[in-house]
Scaffold this active site. Sequence first.
Site, PDB file in Angstrom:
ATOM      1  N   GLY A 120       0.843  -1.207   0.000  1.00 27.89           N
ATOM      2  CA  GLY A 120       0.000   0.000   0.000  1.00 27.89           C
ATOM      3  C   GLY A 120       0.870   1.246   0.000  1.00 27.89           C
ATOM      4  O   GLY A 120       1.823   1.333   0.768  1.00 27.89           O
ATOM      5  N   ARG A 169       0.825  -5.071  -5.842  1.00 23.12           N
ATOM      6  CA  ARG A 169       0.875  -6.308  -5.069  1.00 23.12           C
ATOM      7  C   ARG A 169       1.175  -7.408  -6.088  1.00 23.12           C
ATOM      8  O   ARG A 169       0.551  -7.455  -7.148  1.00 23.12           O
ATOM      9  CB  ARG A 169      -0.443  -6.516  -4.328  1.00 23.12           C
ATOM     10  CG  ARG A 169      -0.617  -5.409  -3.266  1.00 23.12           C
ATOM     11  CD  ARG A 169      -1.556  -5.802  -2.161  1.00 23.12           C
ATOM     12  NE  ARG A 169      -1.376  -4.939  -1.000  1.00 23.12           N
ATOM     13  CZ  ARG A 169      -2.029  -3.785  -0.815  1.00 23.12           C
ATOM     14  NH1 ARG A 169      -2.884  -3.356  -1.704  1.00 23.12           N
ATOM     15  NH2 ARG A 169      -1.825  -3.086   0.275  1.00 23.12           N
ATOM     16  N   ASP A 228       4.773  -4.597   6.219  1.00 22.05           N
ATOM     17  CA  ASP A 228       5.348  -5.876   6.677  1.00 22.05           C
ATOM     18  C   ASP A 228       5.369  -6.938   5.576  1.00 22.05           C
ATOM     19  O   ASP A 228       6.295  -7.744   5.510  1.00 22.05           O
ATOM     20  CB  ASP A 228       4.665  -6.380   7.959  1.00 22.05           C
ATOM     21  CG  ASP A 228       3.164  -6.498   7.823  1.00 22.05           C
ATOM     22  OD1 ASP A 228       2.623  -6.087   6.771  1.00 22.05           O
ATOM     23  OD2 ASP A 228       2.526  -6.997   8.765  1.00 22.05           O
ATOM     24  N   THR A 231       4.094   2.494   5.519  1.00 23.07           N
ATOM     25  CA  THR A 231       2.684   2.080   5.557  1.00 23.07           C
ATOM     26  C   THR A 231       1.918   3.023   6.482  1.00 23.07           C
ATOM     27  O   THR A 231       2.456   3.443   7.514  1.00 23.07           O
ATOM     28  CB  THR A 231       2.512   0.630   6.069  1.00 23.07           C
ATOM     29  OG1 THR A 231       1.125   0.403   6.398  1.00 23.07           O
ATOM     30  CG2 THR A 231       3.335   0.339   7.318  1.00 23.07           C
ATOM     31  N   ASP A 236      -0.429   2.112   8.253  1.00 20.80           N
ATOM     32  CA  ASP A 236      -0.965   1.316   9.374  1.00 20.80           C
ATOM     33  C   ASP A 236      -0.118   1.379  10.659  1.00 20.80           C
ATOM     34  O   ASP A 236      -0.593   1.001  11.722  1.00 20.80           O
ATOM     35  CB  ASP A 236      -1.100  -0.151   8.964  1.00 20.80           C
ATOM     36  CG  ASP A 236      -2.194  -0.344   7.921  1.00 20.80           C
ATOM     37  OD1 ASP A 236      -3.054   0.542   7.791  1.00 20.80           O
ATOM     38  OD2 ASP A 236      -2.184  -1.385   7.239  1.00 20.80           O
ATOM     39  N   ASP A 243       2.270  -0.583  11.615  1.00 18.82           N
ATOM     40  CA  ASP A 243       2.229  -1.925  12.206  1.00 18.82           C
ATOM     41  C   ASP A 243       3.513  -2.713  11.987  1.00 18.82           C
ATOM     42  O   ASP A 243       3.497  -3.944  12.010  1.00 18.82           O
ATOM     43  CB  ASP A 243       1.027  -2.706  11.636  1.00 18.82           C
ATOM     44  CG  ASP A 243       1.109  -2.859  10.126  1.00 18.82           C
ATOM     45  OD1 ASP A 243       1.973  -2.228   9.500  1.00 18.82           O
ATOM     46  OD2 ASP A 243       0.301  -3.623   9.570  1.00 18.82           O
ATOM     47  N   ARG A 297      -6.436  -3.275   8.764  1.00 12.81           N
ATOM     48  CA  ARG A 297      -7.000  -4.628   8.731  1.00 12.81           C
ATOM     49  C   ARG A 297      -6.654  -5.394   9.994  1.00 12.81           C
ATOM     50  O   ARG A 297      -7.477  -6.065  10.568  1.00 12.81           O
ATOM     51  CB  ARG A 297      -6.452  -5.398   7.516  1.00 12.81           C
ATOM     52  CG  ARG A 297      -7.310  -5.274   6.290  1.00 12.81           C
ATOM     53  CD  ARG A 297      -6.626  -5.891   5.114  1.00 12.81           C
ATOM     54  NE  ARG A 297      -5.341  -5.247   4.845  1.00 12.81           N
ATOM     55  CZ  ARG A 297      -4.567  -5.497   3.800  1.00 12.81           C
ATOM     56  NH1 ARG A 297      -4.937  -6.407   2.931  1.00 12.81           N
ATOM     57  NH2 ARG A 297      -3.439  -4.859   3.611  1.00 12.81           N
TER      58      ARG A 297
END
Length: 319
Positions: free
Chosen positions: A12, A73, A104, A126, A128, A130, A172
């Site tokens: 992303g 992707r 990740d 990212t 996120d 994460d 997510r």
Amino acid sequence: MLKCIAVMTSGGDSPGMNAAARAVVRTALYEGVEVWGINNGYKGMIEDDMCKLESRHVGDIIQRGGTFLGTARSPEFKTEEGRKTAVENLKKHGIEGLVIIGGDGSLTGGALLSKLGIPIVGLPGTIDNDVWGTDYTIGADTAANTIVEAINKLRDTASAHRRIIIIEVMGRKSGWLAMMAGIAGGAEFVLVPEVKYNIDQMCVELKEAYDNGKRYSIVVVAEGVGSAIDIGKVVAEKTGIDTRVSVLGHIQRGGSPSVEDRIKASMLGEKAALALISGISNVVFGFDAGKVVSIDLNDAVSNQKTLDPELIRLARVLA
Ligand code: ADP
Ligand code: F6P
């Protein structure tokens, strides 16, 4: 000393990826090292879609969201065959090492590439936030600010109509974005994948607040919790309060990067290029307590980052 390196963005996109790639390119050129850009992540690596970069290729991009290199992707890269082709393409152009900017998943791909003999330095890119081992990922600050801006606007209309607003944000598996935006946006409830929630109890509290004269409530939901539309239906039914749902979607992933994202991405980009050129590999550069740190690549991809319990507690206390 490496003489030729490449840079790639993958997974992303996130605001600040351009600043990081720019820093990699300009640092390499400053050090007299050839630098290539791989287009569209692992897809481009397999399709041999890459070119040598000069300083002007990274001009006029520090202020732009997205990534000038493109991203994708690539299911093919998850196969041994795909990775073999990717390595052959890198070697064909004399590329001796690679900076991967991504989340990740992308860094996991990088760990596999390094096992095939390609020196890898990763940067966490990212929204996120994460990636294990770093407080910071490129783009998360800009995305959190975008969400807070949206919450501010939703708050105006919610207050005008005495409504509950449920806002769904990305994440997510990680509730970091939801939690940060929820605290900064003054949300009443923040639902994240890391913490079980009790919808009955939440509805009782929303109703109590409404009955006590509160004009509106904001509930932030991370997408990994479930559909905000479904949650909104239950809330409307159980509370009897007029409820609206807003799914923010990809708006939160775009936009001009914040100052924090520009500066930190630039610092990380420089570090990554210098390390790779000097022969350091299998690391991810990130931030810990405001300082740049290096994390072992395999540790970064094999550990799961957890949401700071202090943030979870603070969100509850201040609601
Ligand atoms: P992000 O990097 O943002 O987490 P993804 O999880 O979609 O995004 O990963 C981006 C790409 O990285 C994937 O499309 C795939 O090509 C590669 N990748 C992800 N996970 C793996 C894996 N386990 N093995 C090999 N490649 C992977
Ligand atoms: O970049 C990570 C992320 O933003 C997740 O939070 C989200 O679920 C996902 O990407 C969606 O990405 P896309 O729509 O590009 O598949």
